[in-house]
Design an enzyme around this catalytic site. Structure first.
Site, mmCIF file in Angstrom:
data_model
loop_
_atom_site.group_PDB
_atom_site.id
_atom_site.type_symbol
_atom_site.label_atom_id
_atom_site.label_comp_id
_atom_site.label_asym_id
_atom_site.label_seq_id
_atom_site.Cartn_x
_atom_site.Cartn_y
_atom_site.Cartn_z
ATOM 1 N N ARG A 184 0.751 -1.256 -0.026
ATOM 2 C CA ARG A 184 0.200 0.193 -0.215
ATOM 3 C C ARG A 184 0.781 1.295 0.110
ATOM 4 N NH1 ARG A 184 -5.065 1.538 1.377
ATOM 5 N NH2 ARG A 184 -5.571 -0.757 2.376
ATOM 6 N N GLN A 215 -7.928 -4.935 16.614
ATOM 7 C CA GLN A 215 -7.031 -6.043 15.825
ATOM 8 C C GLN A 215 -5.570 -5.783 15.929
ATOM 9 O OE1 GLN A 215 -8.151 -6.752 11.747
ATOM 10 N NE2 GLN A 215 -6.475 -8.168 11.443
ATOM 11 N N GLY A 258 -0.611 -4.052 8.945
ATOM 12 C CA GLY A 258 -1.296 -3.265 9.769
ATOM 13 C C GLY A 258 -0.852 -1.778 9.945
ATOM 14 N N GLU A 259 -0.374 -1.299 8.710
ATOM 15 C CA GLU A 259 0.086 -0.080 8.610
ATOM 16 C C GLU A 259 -0.838 0.957 8.849
ATOM 17 O OE1 GLU A 259 2.840 2.982 5.835
ATOM 18 O OE2 GLU A 259 2.656 0.782 5.448
ATOM 19 N N ARG A 260 -2.090 0.915 8.649
ATOM 20 C CA ARG A 260 -3.198 1.708 8.767
ATOM 21 C C ARG A 260 -3.400 1.878 10.271
ATOM 22 N NH1 ARG A 260 -8.014 0.956 7.770
ATOM 23 N NH2 ARG A 260 -8.640 3.217 7.130
ATOM 24 N N ASN A 319 -2.194 -8.394 3.182
ATOM 25 C CA ASN A 319 -2.533 -6.854 2.946
ATOM 26 C C ASN A 319 -3.519 -7.330 1.737
ATOM 27 O OD1 ASN A 319 -1.399 -4.440 4.224
ATOM 28 N ND2 ASN A 319 0.250 -5.698 4.121
#
Length: 298
Positions: free
Chosen positions: A56, A78, A95-97, A130
């Site tokens: 992303r 999460q 889990g970057e967001r 992802n």
């Protein structure tokens, strides 16, 4: 807020364990590794670096702000997934967001699953997770598929098994990468859909692709309208068959009937476009042929 704090406090004991130099876990065989690897651990945000393999590249700011607000109220529901690099140093796998939103929320720590993996495994986990869990745009998904295939030497069939998608689905995403970069950007920015892109890809000429793309955007054409636009363009490229020209004159039907009546047969009259023609008189037997000859000699 109490519920969120309780949830985020679950891994604080393990977090302290990881900060102890005598318990620097580098492999699954190390002491206390079973207490950490695969478990949720509360990690400091500053100890986590962004994964260079993250597919992303675009993050909607408004969406991140909404997630940050949710995290402030409920905490990170999460956990993210990281891999251990060095003592108290980790690299994000997925889990970057959530990581970005946690920073926006003013949090200092985040719950995380810790994995011990080499770079290739990290790449695979990052891309596959992802693709499956996040709302990547079609081009990002296509790039993720391409990278997995190139760097891990996977076929489309193997990729299909790895990510749980049909091979044809993967092939459709990969074909998008043949589009002109301007159109790929248009898909990423939401000006056109993947369906529009799949229609345009049937045209090999990139200049024509961009020309049609501009028309689609300016006229807000639907996918079906785009498909018809492409079809009409392709039809225009086919060699046109010569249209049969009409002769310079035509013989009236009563004159044809007059000739047929004279010979007592169904006479065929053909005229070419230059005015030349021929009369065909059929006969049924030798006697009939002799009859026609006598008529001609009168």
């Amino acid at each position: 807020m109490t519920k969120a704090v309780k949830k985020q406090a679950l891994g604080r004991g393990l977090s302290a364990l990881l900060k102890d130099p005598e318990n620097d876990i580098q492999s699954v065989s190390d002491k206390n590794a079973d207490k950490v690897v695969g478990n949720i651990v509360e990690l400091e945000l500053e100890a986590i670096e962004i994964n260079p393999f993250q597919p992303r590249s675009n993050f909607n700011e408004e969406s991140l702000q909404e997630l940050a607000k949710s995290i402030q109220e409920l905490g990170v529901i999460q956990p993210i997934t990281v891999r251990k690099l060095d003592f108290n140093k980790y690299q994000l796998i997925s889990g970057e967001r959530r990581l970005r939103a946690s920073k926006l929320s003013g949090f200092q720590t985040i719950p995380a699953y810790i994995r011990i993996a080499n770079d290739q495994e990290s790449l695979t986990m990052a891309l596959v997770e992802n693709i499956q869990r996040h709302d990547l745009d079609p081009i990002e998904i296509a790039l993720s598929y391409q990278r997995l295939m190139e760097e891990i030497q996977l076929t489309q069939e193997q990729m299909s098994e790895r990510v749980g998608k049909k091979r044809s689905t993967i092939a459709n995403y990969l074909r998008l990468l043949k589009l002109d970069p301007i159109i790929q950007t248009g898909i990423r920015d939401g000006f056109i859909s993947m369906g529009h892109g799949r229609a345009i890809i049937n045209i090999e000429n990139l200049e024509v692709q961009t020309s049609l793309y501009q028309k689609i955007v300016s006229q807000n054409l639907s996918v079906r309208e785009t498909e018809n636009l492409v079809k009409n363009y392709q039809e225009s490229l086919k060699p046109k068959t010569d249209v049969q020209k009409k002769p310079t004159f035509e013989i009236e039907e009563d004159k044809k009937n007059s000739i047929a009546s004279f010979f007592g047969a169904k006479v065929e009259v053909k005229i070419a476009e230059n005015g030349k023609g021929k009369i065909t008189i059929p006969f049924r037997s030798e006697a009939d042929f002799e009859r026609i000859i006598k008529l001609l000699n009168k």
